[in-house]
Design an enzyme around this catalytic site. Structure first.
Site, PDB file in Angstrom:
ATOM      1  N   SER A  59       0.833  -1.202   0.000  1.00 40.96           N
ATOM      2  CA  SER A  59       0.000   0.000   0.000  1.00 40.96           C
ATOM      3  C   SER A  59       0.864   1.247   0.000  1.00 40.96           C
ATOM      4  O   SER A  59       2.012   1.220   0.468  1.00 40.96           O
ATOM      5  CB  SER A  59      -0.902   0.023   1.240  1.00 40.96           C
ATOM      6  OG  SER A  59      -0.155   0.400   2.388  1.00 40.96           O
ATOM      7  N   ASP A  60       0.311   2.335  -0.496  1.00 39.89           N
ATOM      8  CA  ASP A  60       0.953   3.621  -0.269  1.00 39.89           C
ATOM      9  C   ASP A  60       0.751   3.961   1.210  1.00 39.89           C
ATOM     10  O   ASP A  60      -0.132   3.417   1.870  1.00 39.89           O
ATOM     11  CB  ASP A  60       0.361   4.706  -1.178  1.00 39.89           C
ATOM     12  CG  ASP A  60       1.361   5.807  -1.474  1.00 39.89           C
ATOM     13  OD1 ASP A  60       2.318   5.970  -0.690  1.00 39.89           O
ATOM     14  OD2 ASP A  60       1.193   6.514  -2.490  1.00 39.89           O
ATOM     15  N   TRP A  61       1.551   4.876   1.734  1.00 41.02           N
ATOM     16  CA  TRP A  61       1.561   5.146   3.160  1.00 41.02           C
ATOM     17  C   TRP A  61       0.232   5.760   3.620  1.00 41.02           C
ATOM     18  O   TRP A  61      -0.133   6.856   3.221  1.00 41.02           O
ATOM     19  CB  TRP A  61       2.727   6.076   3.499  1.00 41.02           C
ATOM     20  CG  TRP A  61       3.951   5.336   3.915  1.00 41.02           C
ATOM     21  CD1 TRP A  61       4.595   5.442   5.117  1.00 41.02           C
ATOM     22  CD2 TRP A  61       4.685   4.358   3.164  1.00 41.02           C
ATOM     23  NE1 TRP A  61       5.674   4.575   5.149  1.00 41.02           N
ATOM     24  CE2 TRP A  61       5.752   3.902   3.977  1.00 41.02           C
ATOM     25  CE3 TRP A  61       4.537   3.791   1.896  1.00 41.02           C
ATOM     26  CZ2 TRP A  61       6.667   2.946   3.562  1.00 41.02           C
ATOM     27  CZ3 TRP A  61       5.434   2.835   1.476  1.00 41.02           C
ATOM     28  CH2 TRP A  61       6.487   2.425   2.305  1.00 41.02           C
TER      29      TRP A  61
END
Length: 221
Positions: free
Chosen positions: A165-167
């Protein structure tokens, strides 16, 4: 030890030169090895739909073929050194305003021929990892979008690597695991509770967990 500053992907695309892109990817990979970095969070191949997108410097072009082709060369260059590349941000992350909530509404043909095409091409280089976007697509949060993460990415594009995932893009760890997210960043103690509840409710299964663990294990090796 010092690191070198290289041109952004937006600059690289203006060379229209796959060999240059490969060589810079290789140089960055060698630089990563000197600093014990095993994975680089690049390249980004999203389409530049609006000049207001704050991440346009991370993306190659407005053109799907150019973006995909340059991304493929970049990944090949980086990974020729043994360092992994992470293709991002899947998918339709084409502006930054209200990116956690603003849905990208795209019909299927446009999605396939413009916004997904760069990923399809770049995936031919077999990047070690792929990062999902923040935004929803057609009303479904990307970290929970099983159509794009499973039906398209896994089944249609035949990608078998790690999906991260992106942060801060994951809101529910059980839903994201069910959709195909193997690793959620950053660490959040609530994720374990969400996974436990998902297992108890039989929303996710041990097979779902083990499949992701297997991809994590293969990535680490």
């Amino acid at each position: 030890e010092l690191s070198y500053a290289y041109p952004t992907l937006s600059c690289l695309s203006n060379t229209w030169n796959e060999d240059v892109c490969y060589k810079i990817g290789k140089c960055i990979g060698e630089d990563c090895k000197k600093h014990d970095v095993s994975l680089i969070l690049a390249p980004g191949v999203n389409i530049k739909r609006t000049p207001l997108c704050g991440r346009n410097f991370e993306y190659f072009s407005e053109d799907p073929y150019l973006s995909g082709t340059m991304g493929k060369s970049y990944i090949s260059g980086v990974q020729s050194t043994g360092v992994g590349a992470c293709l991002k941000h899947f998918a339709c992350n084409n502006r930054e305003y209200d990116r956690f909530f603003q849905s990208s509404e795209v019909d299927e043909r446009t999605l396939r021929e413009i916004y997904l095409k760069p990923f399809e091409i770049a995936l031919e280089a077999k990047p070690y990892a792929l990062m999902c976007a923040y935004n929803p697509v057609n009303g479904v949060l990307m970290s929970e979008n099983s159509y794009l993460l499973k039906d398209v990415l896994r089944d249609s594009f035949k990608y078998d690597g790690l999906v991260i995932s992106d942060w801060g893009s994951v809101r529910d760890r059980a839903k994201s695991l069910k959709a195909g997210i193997d690793v959620a960043f950053p660490y959040n103690s609530d994720f374990l509770t969400q996974l436990e509840k998902g297992l108890e409710a039989k929303y996710i299964t041990e097979d779902d967990v083990n499949s992701s663990l297997k991809r994590v294990d293969e990535f680490v090796k």
